[in-house]
Design a protein around this motif. Structure first.
Motif, PDB file in Angstrom:
ATOM      1  N   SER A 112       5.102  -1.825  -7.858  1.00 14.59           N
ATOM      2  CA  SER A 112       5.250  -0.477  -7.327  1.00 14.59           C
ATOM      3  C   SER A 112       4.693  -0.413  -5.906  1.00 14.59           C
ATOM      4  N   ARG A 113       5.010   0.662  -5.219  1.00 12.22           N
ATOM      5  CA  ARG A 113       4.480   0.860  -3.867  1.00 12.22           C
ATOM      6  C   ARG A 113       2.956   0.983  -3.938  1.00 12.22           C
ATOM      7  N   ASP A 115      -0.854   2.138  -3.628  1.00  8.37           N
ATOM      8  CA  ASP A 115      -1.485   3.430  -3.439  1.00  8.37           C
ATOM      9  C   ASP A 115      -2.444   3.356  -2.243  1.00  8.37           C
ATOM     10  N   LYS A 116      -3.226   4.392  -2.026  1.00  9.48           N
ATOM     11  CA  LYS A 116      -4.088   4.449  -0.843  1.00  9.48           C
ATOM     12  C   LYS A 116      -5.152   3.355  -0.829  1.00  9.48           C
ATOM     13  N   ASP A 117      -5.438   2.784  -2.011  1.00  8.03           N
ATOM     14  CA  ASP A 117      -6.431   1.716  -2.103  1.00  8.03           C
ATOM     15  C   ASP A 117      -5.797   0.329  -2.114  1.00  8.03           C
ATOM     16  N   VAL A 120      -1.381  -1.915  -6.776  1.00  7.70           N
ATOM     17  CA  VAL A 120       0.004  -1.863  -7.218  1.00  7.70           C
ATOM     18  C   VAL A 120       0.036  -2.060  -8.734  1.00  7.70           C
ATOM     19  N   THR A 121       1.143  -1.706  -9.339  1.00  8.36           N
ATOM     20  CA  THR A 121       1.346  -1.967 -10.765  1.00  8.36           C
ATOM     21  C   THR A 121       2.537  -2.901 -10.905  1.00  8.36           C
ATOM     22  N   VAL A 149       5.196   4.006 -11.701  1.00  8.85           N
ATOM     23  CA  VAL A 149       3.792   3.598 -11.803  1.00  8.85           C
ATOM     24  C   VAL A 149       3.363   3.822 -13.255  1.00  8.85           C
ATOM     25  N   TYR A 157      -3.889  -5.842  -6.792  1.00  6.89           N
ATOM     26  CA  TYR A 157      -3.875  -5.312  -5.428  1.00  6.89           C
ATOM     27  C   TYR A 157      -2.881  -6.093  -4.575  1.00  6.89           C
ATOM     28  N   ASP A 265       7.435   7.511 -14.712  1.00  8.69           N
ATOM     29  CA  ASP A 265       6.583   7.453 -13.526  1.00  8.69           C
ATOM     30  C   ASP A 265       5.402   8.419 -13.631  1.00  8.69           C
ATOM     31  N   GLY A 266       4.201   7.860 -13.539  1.00  7.79           N
ATOM     32  CA  GLY A 266       3.003   8.665 -13.560  1.00  7.79           C
ATOM     33  C   GLY A 266       2.490   9.037 -14.941  1.00  7.79           C
TER      34      GLY A 266
END
Length: 407
Positions: A112-113, A115-117, A120-121, A149, A157, A265-266
C-alpha cells in the motif's frame, strides 16, 4: 537504507542483475511485471524462479514463467503452459521453508501507499512476504495506490526495501459467487449449514460452495474466521452481523472483486498473517470449534481424499487442505468436512469411487475426514467401522452409481 525509486526500465535492470527471483502468487502477484517483461523476455532468460503461483488463479502462460531459465513451483503447470518447470510436493505450511532454502536475491512485493511514518502494508497478501525478504538484496516495493490498507502481523516500512516502483495496475481479482447458485451447490450448502453452529471458527477454500454456504449462515452469530484465504463472499456474513465483533478474522491472503477491496480499505476487523502462522499446527491446535470446509476431486469408500489429480492429469496440489483437515479433525468441538458434487461436470462420472486409483495421490488420509457432503446428504464417518463408512458414503453418491459402488 536509501530507497531508490525506479521506473519500468529500472525494473528491467533489477531483473537483469538478479539470479534468483521469488515470484509471489495469489493476490500478492506483482502483476505489473508481466507487461514490463513481455516485450523483452530476455530480461528473465537467465533467471532461476521460485513461485507460489496457484493454478487457475495466476497466469503460468507469461514470460516470467515460460522464458526463465528454470522455474520451481508448488502447483502443477497448466496443460497449455510451457517452460522448464518443476513442481515441489509440499503442503502450504511447508512452502515457507522451501522459500527460505531457495534464498532468492530478488523479490517484488506489492504494498500500500506509505503512511506519514513510512509504514506500508502487504496489500492483500502476507503469505510469504516475510520469508522471501530474509535473503533478498534487491527488495522492490511495488507501491499500488489501489491496494487497501489491512492490518497485518508485524511492521513493514518502505525503507526496508532497496527499490520502489509506483504502479497503477489493479490487483488480481476474483468475482464473488454470492447467493445465486445452481441447485447442486445450493443443496450442498444447505447440508453444510446444518453442521455449523454459532461460535464456530470457519476455514473454507474458494469457489461456489463457500459463497453459497455463507449465504446460509447470515442468521448465525459470533462466527469466527481463521483461514488461509478469505474471499469476498465473507462480506455477506460481516454485513449480516454473523461475525463475532470481538474477534479478528485471521487469514494470509484476501481475494475478491475490486469493490470488495475498496470495502476492505481501513477496516480493522481483518488481520493478515504469514502462512507460518495461519497454517502452523501449533497455531491451529489452539483453536476450539474449528470447522474446515474444503473440496476435492474424488473420495473413495475408505474416506480417502484426492484433491489433485483428475484422470491422468494433475490439476491442483495439496495446498493447505492437509494442514486444515488435520486441524479441524483434532479441534475440540470442531470437525473436518469435505464437500463435493456427487458427479463430475459431465454428470455421468461419480466422484464417490470404490478406491482411488493406484497413481492417485491421497491428499487427505481417511483418518482426518469427519464428514463428506454431496447434494444427496451427509456421510458422518466419525466412529464408524470400514463397512459402516462405506455404507454412509454410498448413501450420498449419485443414485445411479450406488449399485456399482456396493461391494
Amino acid at each position: 537504507m536509501a530507497v531508490k525509486q525506479i521506473d519500468a526500465l529500472g525494473v528491467k535492470q533489477v531483473l537483469r542483475d538478479a539470479e534468483k527471483l521469488f515470484l509471489q502468487g495469489m493476490s500478492g502477484e506483482p502483476r505489473s511485471l508481466h507487461a514490463i517483461v513481455q516485450d523483452d523476455p530476455e530480461t528473465v532468460s537467465h533467471l532461476s524462479v521460485l513461485t507460489s503461483f496457484v493454478s487457475g488463479i495466476n497466469p503460468y502462460d507469461c514470460a516470467l514463467i515460460s522464458r526463465a531459465a528454470n522455474v520451481t513451483g508448488f502447483f502443477p503447470l497448466p496443460k497449455d503452459a510451457t517452460g522448464n518447470y518443476r513442481q515441489i510436493i509440499s503442503t502450504y505450511f511447508g512452502v515457507s521453508d522451501a522459500i527460505r532454502a531457495f534464498a532468492a536475491d530478488t523479490v517484488f512485493i506489492p504494498v500500500s501507499r506509505p503512511d506519514k511514518d513510512g509504514m506500508v502494508t502487504p496489500g492483500l497478501s502476507a503469505e510469504f512476504v516475510a520469508a522471501s525478504l530474509v535473503s533478498a538484496s534487491q527488495k522492490v516495493a511495488i507501491i499500488c495506490p489501489s491496494l487497501p490498507v489491512i492490518p497485518h502481523d508485524g511492521c513493514l516500512y518502505v525503507d526496508q526495501f532497496s527499490h520502489s516502483y509506483i504502479d497503477d495496475t489493479p490487483p488480481r481479482s476474483l468475482a464473488p459467487t454470492g447467493a445465486a447458485v445452481d441447485p447442486v451447490t445450493g443443496a450442498i450448502a444447505d447440508h453444510l449449514a446444518g453442521l455449523i453452529c454459532d461460535n464456530a471458527t470457519l476455514q473454507t477454500g474458494i469457489g461456489r460452495v463457500p459463497g453459497a454456504l455463507f449465504s446460509k449462515l447470515t442468521r448465525h452469530r459470533k462466527l469466527k474466521i481463521h483461514s488461509g484465504l478469505i474471499s469476498g463472499d465473507v462480506r455477506m456474513l460481516v454485513e449480516a452481523g454473523a461475525i463475532d465483533p470481538d474477534s479478528l478474522m485471521h487469514c494470509a491472503t484476501v481475494m475478491g472483486s475490486q469493490d470488495f477491496y475498496r470495502w476492505l480499505d481501513g477496516r480493522t476487523d481483518f488481520q493478515l498473517y504469514p502462512i507460518d502462522h495461519t497454517h502452523n499446527p501449533a497455531t491451529l491446535a489452539e483453536i476450539e470449534g474449528l470447522i474446515t470446509v474444503n473440496s476435492a476431486i474424488e473420495v473413495d469408500l475408505l474416506g480417502q481424499v484426492n484433491a489433485e489429480k483428475a484422470g491422468d492429469r494433475y490439476i491442483s496440489a495439496a495446498g493447505g487442505l492437509p494442514d486444515f483437515s488435520a486441524a479441524g479433525h483434532r479441534s475440540p468441538g470442531g470437525c473436518s468436512i469435505i464437500a463435493l458434487p456427487a458427479t463430475d461436470a459431465s454428470g455421468q462420472r461419480s466422484r464417490i469411487v470404490r478406491r482411488l486409483s493406484d497413481d492417485a495421490p491421497v491428499t487427505v488420509p481417511r483418518t482426518d475426514v469427519d464428514y463428506v457432503v454431496t447434494e444427496y446428504g451427509i456421510a458422518d464417518l466419525r466412529g464408524k467401522t470400514p463397512d459402516e463408512r462405506t455404507a454412509a458414503l454410498i448413501d450420498i453418491a449419485l443414485p445411479d452409481a450406488r449399485e456399482r459402488l456396493t461391494p
